[in-house]
Scaffold this active site. Structure first.
Site, PDB file in Angstrom:
ATOM      1  N   SER A  50       0.837  -1.204   0.000  1.00 33.90           N
ATOM      2  CA  SER A  50       0.000   0.000   0.000  1.00 33.90           C
ATOM      3  C   SER A  50       0.873   1.254   0.000  1.00 33.90           C
ATOM      4  CB  SER A  50      -0.887   0.025   1.246  1.00 33.90           C
ATOM      5  OG  SER A  50      -1.718  -1.114   1.291  1.00 33.90           O
TER       6      SER A  50
HETATM    7  N1  SAH Z   1      -0.339  -4.966   4.456  1.00 37.04           N
HETATM    8  C1  SAH Z   1       0.241  -5.241   3.155  1.00 37.04           C
HETATM    9  C2  SAH Z   1      -0.737  -4.869   2.046  1.00 37.04           C
HETATM   10  C3  SAH Z   1      -0.752  -5.928   0.978  1.00 37.04           C
HETATM   11  S1  SAH Z   1      -2.115  -5.844  -0.133  1.00 37.04           S
HETATM   12  C4  SAH Z   1       1.587  -4.550   2.990  1.00 37.04           C
HETATM   13  O1  SAH Z   1       1.934  -3.691   3.813  1.00 37.04           O
HETATM   14  O2  SAH Z   1       2.322  -4.886   2.043  1.00 37.04           O
HETATM   15  C5  SAH Z   1      -3.327  -6.856   0.680  1.00 37.04           C
HETATM   16  C6  SAH Z   1      -2.938  -8.290   0.957  1.00 37.04           C
HETATM   17  O3  SAH Z   1      -4.105  -8.967   1.460  1.00 37.04           O
HETATM   18  C7  SAH Z   1      -2.479  -9.107  -0.258  1.00 37.04           C
HETATM   19  O4  SAH Z   1      -1.201  -9.631   0.008  1.00 37.04           O
HETATM   20  C8  SAH Z   1      -3.528 -10.219  -0.382  1.00 37.04           C
HETATM   21  O5  SAH Z   1      -2.998 -11.455  -0.817  1.00 37.04           O
HETATM   22  C9  SAH Z   1      -4.048 -10.315   1.047  1.00 37.04           C
HETATM   23  N2  SAH Z   1      -5.372 -10.909   1.201  1.00 37.04           N
HETATM   24  C10 SAH Z   1      -6.473 -10.758   0.411  1.00 37.04           C
HETATM   25  N3  SAH Z   1      -7.509 -11.470   0.903  1.00 37.04           N
HETATM   26  C11 SAH Z   1      -7.072 -12.075   2.053  1.00 37.04           C
HETATM   27  C12 SAH Z   1      -7.668 -12.948   3.010  1.00 37.04           C
HETATM   28  N4  SAH Z   1      -8.928 -13.352   2.918  1.00 37.04           N
HETATM   29  N5  SAH Z   1      -6.910 -13.364   4.053  1.00 37.04           N
HETATM   30  C13 SAH Z   1      -5.617 -12.974   4.184  1.00 37.04           C
HETATM   31  N6  SAH Z   1      -4.992 -12.168   3.296  1.00 37.04           N
HETATM   32  C14 SAH Z   1      -5.701 -11.717   2.240  1.00 37.04           C
END
Ligand code: SAH
Length: 201
Positions: A50
């Site tokens: 993000s």
């Molecule tokens: N907090 C992360 C943001 C990554 S984007 C950072 O700082 O890099 C959001 C993430 O949520 C992705 O990696 C995606 O694979 C994950 N995601 C989506 N649905 C999910 C679920 N049901 N359970 C766990 N992770 C999930």
């Protein structure tokens, strides 16, 4: 980061944590020169780290206090996880993409950011075994608010979750007691989608 302050983040502890965590170490080498731009970048498996403003905004809404037990749904690169740990939180984090989970699990301890739990699974369901949590943070766009997550909040605790399909509204839910919740809206954002079940890889 001055840019983030200018965009309206005022919590000094959050600004300091964003300044302290080395974002470039969570990014692919091809994006290194842009690591401190206020933009999201690909981290593999079609997911993104993000943008720092969004991380700061969600973190500010959580009002993290030292020692609080926080569930993060969507570990991704582990960057947001590290910002929460930098603020003194005890972090439980879950990721549904196995390769991202494995990468973050290996990287975080090397950087000295140790979550209490980092796990591969479906965060829609939260982590009932470790509940209740002081705070819950969802870092992917949810089509609706999963009931299970609300139930895993302590009384007085809050859930920050972007809700919507194409564009998401940032929602903060505060649990007043067993069955009373307040719901607030905090503006529009764009996230990768929160998907059910583990990715099949
Ligand atoms: N907090 C992360 C943001 C990554 S984007 C950072 O700082 O890099 C959001 C993430 O949520 C992705 O990696 C995606 O694979 C994950 N995601 C989506 N649905 C999910 C679920 N049901 N359970 C766990 N992770 C999930």
């Amino acid at each position: 980061m001055e840019v983030i302050r200018k965009k309206g983040i005022t919590d000094e502890a959050v600004l300091k944590a964003i300044d302290t965590v080395p974002r470039h170490l969570f990014m692919d080498s091809s994006f290194l020169e842009f690591a401190y731009d206020d933009k999201p970048f690909p981290i593999g498996a079609g997911q993104t780290i993000s943008q720092p403003y969004t991380v700061a905004f969600q973190t500010e809404l959580l009002k993290v206090k030292k020692g609080e037990k926080i569930l993060e749904v969507g570990t991704g690169s582990g960057y947001q996880t590290s910002v929460l740990i930098e603020l003194g939180a005890k972090v439980y984090t879950v990721e549904r993409q196995k390769n991202l989970y494995l990468k973050a699990k290996q990287l975080l301890p090397v950087l000295g950011y140790n979550p209490v739990i980092i796990t591969y699974g479906d965060g829609y369901k939260g982590l009932p075994v470790h509940a209740p949590f002081d705070k819950i943070l969802v870092t992917a766009g949810a089509p609706f608010i999963p009931e299970g997550l609300k139930k895993q909040l302590k009384s007085g605790g809050s859930l920050v979750i972007p809700v919507g399909s194409d564009v998401q509204e940032m929602i903060r839910i505060i649990r007043l007691d067993e069955d009373q919740f307040i719901e607030e809206q905090h503006g529009s954002f764009r996230f990768v989608p929160l998907l059910e079940n583990r990715a099949s890889d």
